[in-house]
Structure formats: structure tokens, C-alpha cells
Design an enzyme around this catalytic site. Structure first.
Site, short mmCIF file in Angstrom:
data_model
loop_
_atom_site.label_atom_id
_atom_site.label_comp_id
_atom_site.label_asym_id
_atom_site.label_seq_id
_atom_site.Cartn_x
_atom_site.Cartn_y
_atom_site.Cartn_z
N ASP A 24 3.45 -4.71 2.00
CA ASP A 24 2.16 -4.62 2.75
C ASP A 24 2.05 -3.51 3.24
OD1 ASP A 24 -0.67 -4.60 3.72
OD2 ASP A 24 -0.20 -5.72 5.30
N HIS A 56 -8.49 -8.59 -0.56
CA HIS A 56 -7.42 -8.99 1.14
C HIS A 56 -8.65 -10.01 1.28
CE1 HIS A 56 -4.94 -5.44 0.57
NE2 HIS A 56 -4.77 -5.61 1.54
N GLU A 87 -7.00 -12.99 5.58
CA GLU A 87 -6.22 -12.25 7.17
C GLU A 87 -6.22 -12.33 8.38
OE1 GLU A 87 -5.45 -7.51 6.21
OE2 GLU A 87 -4.02 -7.84 7.22
N HIS A 132 1.38 -1.14 0.13
CA HIS A 132 -0.35 -0.04 0.19
C HIS A 132 0.94 1.48 0.03
CE1 HIS A 132 -3.84 -2.35 1.16
NE2 HIS A 132 -2.51 -3.29 1.40
#
Ligand code: ADE
Ligand code: ZN
Length: 336
Positions: free
Chosen positions: A278, A197, A200, A19
Site C-alpha cells: 500500500d 479500493h 477498506e 501507491h
């Protein structure tokens, strides 16, 4: 136990799960807060860094959204992205697919154009200066409603040629992929790739939904898919890539101990796992630190590390010729 950090340092690789707002280092964040005269609840870089302790995903997201609130001008987005590209290039990242969160900016009054222009200018400069390739993936914030995601996709259409796909991020629990079926269908309808996503913190059912309802081409994280044998078998059969983020998993308490990280089991199950960072500014390392942490904790072999890098190129949204070119360079590095 072997330490392959030196080998990993020069290993050609793609990064597929980062990100851009998660690459915001405290020094730059603090400098931009001052440059833009934005009120900021920390009086030093050290105080800011000291706040980076998370019990779960939401703890982190609260800080992540607060951090991005100091991004105001086109130059801010440029500086943020350029700093990441410089670090990535220094870590032998040959291709990067970066996530960005438009709603994190437009919701607080930053025009879509300001954000996308800064990111786009950084991409062009980094490709020219560092010889890497870069693509962008627009993520929808799943804690907001689908109407907001649809508005965001519409708002992005004038810049349709600047991003290759859509993703789904933010608070997973209670916000299943099924909530975003319409917007993903619309995105796929205009030729965009789809990722999400899933698994997770959320259950295996969310991974099923991402596959069946959103028709994604990659699963971001996917750790909890291993709780479901049928799902694991399907992911293997379909060679569905997982973008795994070991240091993120540790820092967000998705795994309690790196020696228990599911990556080895993913490889044993024949899954196309890749290693990614990430939100590296928050989780203690960029992509190479992620490779090294998991390599040492699981005592992965040189061949397994090469497989992970090869998977990153196989899972990337690049054409076959590019993929073959990267795999050739990787093989030459591995045998050399
Ligand atoms: N946004 C930034 N990082 C994220 C993560 N690890 N999970 C969900 N949303 C995110
Ligand atoms: Zn993520």
C-alpha cells in the site's frame, strides 16, 4: 510459532497494490523539499517521521497529500519511483503494478507530462537494471468529483500506452464507486483494466458497486466484504482477487490487532488474496514485512505463504505465458 521471514525474503512475488507516492521515504521527501525550495512544516527527518501516527484513513491521507507536494520536476518522480523499484527488486518482487495519483499533482500545477515522463523513465531503467517487469495504473481521487476524473482520463490519453488500467483511491466513506460509473465505462471502453479500493473503511455495498457498476477485475483491500456472506461467496466463485495490505490495515486502524487480521478467513473462504504494501514508507514496511507480519500473527504455514505468492501472479495483469513462467520459478523456489 514459526518465523518464515528468511523464506519470504527470497520468495518470488508480484506486488499489485502500492501507491508510488506512498513509497516516499522521509529522507527523500526532506531532500526534495530542500532541492525544490518548497516550504515544508517539518524541520527534520525525525520530526517528519514522528508525525506518522494515524487514527484512520483520512489522518494518513492528509499527510500523504502534503508529502507529495514536494514532487515538482521530472527528476523528482524518477527518483521516487527508482527508489521503490530498487527496494522491491531486493525483496524478490518480480513484477510490480504501481498506482499513481495524477490529480495529486496536476491540481497543484505539475504537468501530467512531467509526472508520467519521470515514472516512465524509472520503469525503463528498473526493468533493464533489475530484470523485473512493471506496469502502471492511473488512480482517480474519489474525494474529487467525476468531472475531474473525466478530465484526468482525457488528459492522460496521449500517454495511453503507458498505463494498463485505472483505479479508485483516497477517502472511501461517502464516496461510493457509483460516483464514477461514467469514467470507468469510458476507461474500459478504451481497453483499460479496472480496479478499485473498496471495503477498506467503506461497507460491503461499496464492494458490490465496484463489481457491478465499475466492473473491476480486482478489489483493493476488500476486508469488509467478509461481513456479507453472499458477497464472500460471490468473490470466491468468481475468483476475484483481493489486494490485501496488512500493515496498512493495522496502521490505519482497519484492524486493531494483527492476530485478528481477516486474511486467514479470506483464505479459508477460498478467496484469491494477495499480500501488498500500500504505502510502505508510511506504514512501517515493504511487501516482505507485510508477508512476515501476517505470517507470524496468524501463524501461516509455508504452503499458505506460497499460495499467497502464487495468487499474486494469478491476479496480475500479465499474459498467460508470463504467469506460467513466474509460477514455475515460484514452484522451483518452494521445493528447492
Ligand atoms: N491512497 C493511498 N493509500 C490509500 C489507501 N490505503 N486507501 C485509499 N487511498 C489511498
Ligand atoms: Zn491503497
Amino acid at each position: 510459532m514459526t518465523d518464515l521471514s528468511a523464506f519470504i525474503a527470497g520468495l518470488p512475488k508480484a506486488e499489485l497494490h502500492v501507491h508510488i507516492e506512498g513509497t516516499f521515504e522521509p529522507e527523500l521527501m526532506y531532500a526534495l523539499a530542500q532541492r525544490n525550495k518548497v516550504a515544508f512544516p517539518y524541520d527534520s527527518v525525525e520530526a517528519l517521521r514522528g508525525a506518522y501516527r494515524f487514527g484512520n484513513l483520512q489522518d494518513f491521507l492528509d499527510l500523504y497529500y502534503q508529502g507529495m507536494s514536494v514532487l515538482v520536476t521530472e527528476q523528482d518522480f524518477y527518483d521516487l519511483a527508482m527508489a521503490y523499484f530498487r527496494r522491491a527488486a531486493a525483496q524478490a518482487v518480480r513484477h510490480a503494478e504501481i498506482f499513481f495519483d495524477p490529480q495529486g499533482h496536476t491540481e497543484r500545477g505539475v504537468p501530467f507530462q512531467t509526472m508520467i515522463d519521470g515514472l516512465w523513465r524509472a520503469k525503463a531503467d528498473a526493468e533493464a537494471q533489475f530484470g523485473m517487469s512493471i506496469s502502471m495504473i492511473l488512480c482517480f481521487l474519489r474525494h474529487l468529483d467525476e468531472a475531474s476524473a473525466l478530465r484526468t482520463l482525457n488528459e492522460a490519453l496521449p500517454w495511453r500506452d503507458r498505463f494498463i488500467g485505472v483505479g479508485l483511491d483516497s477517502s472511501e466513506k461517502g464516496h461510493p464507486p457509483s460516483k464514477f460509473q461514467t469514467v470507468f465505462a469510458r476507461a474500459r471502453g478504451i481497453g483499460l483494466k479496472a480496479v478499485a479500493h473498496a471495503g477498506e473503511e467503506g461497507p460491503p455495498e461499496y464492494v458490490w458497486e465496484a463489481l457491478d457498476l465499475l466492473q473491476v477485475q480486482r478489489i483493493d483491500h476488500g476486508n469488509r466484504a467478509l461481513e456479507d456472506e453472499r458477497l464472500t461467496a460471490r468473490l470466491a466463485r468468481e475468483a476475484m482477487p483481493l489486494t490485501v495490505c496488512p500493515l496498512s490495515n493495522l496502521r490505519l486502524c482497519v484492524v486493531n490487532d494483527m492476530t485478528r487480521h481477516p486474511l486467514r478467513r479470506m483464505l479459508q473462504a477460498g478467496l484469491v488474496a494477495t499480500i501488498n504494501s500500500d504505502d510502505p514508507a508510511y506504514f512501517g514496511g515493504y511487501v516482505n514485512e507485510n508477508y512476515s507480519a501476517v505470517q507470524q500473527a496468524l501463524d501461516l504455514s509455508r504452503d499458505e505463504i506460497v499460495t499467497l505468492a502464487a495468487n499474486s501472479f494469478r491476479a496480475a495483469f500479465i499474459d498467460r505465458a508470463e504467469q506460467q513462467r513466474h509460477l514455475g520459478v515460484l514452484t522451483a523456489y518452494a521445493v528447492g
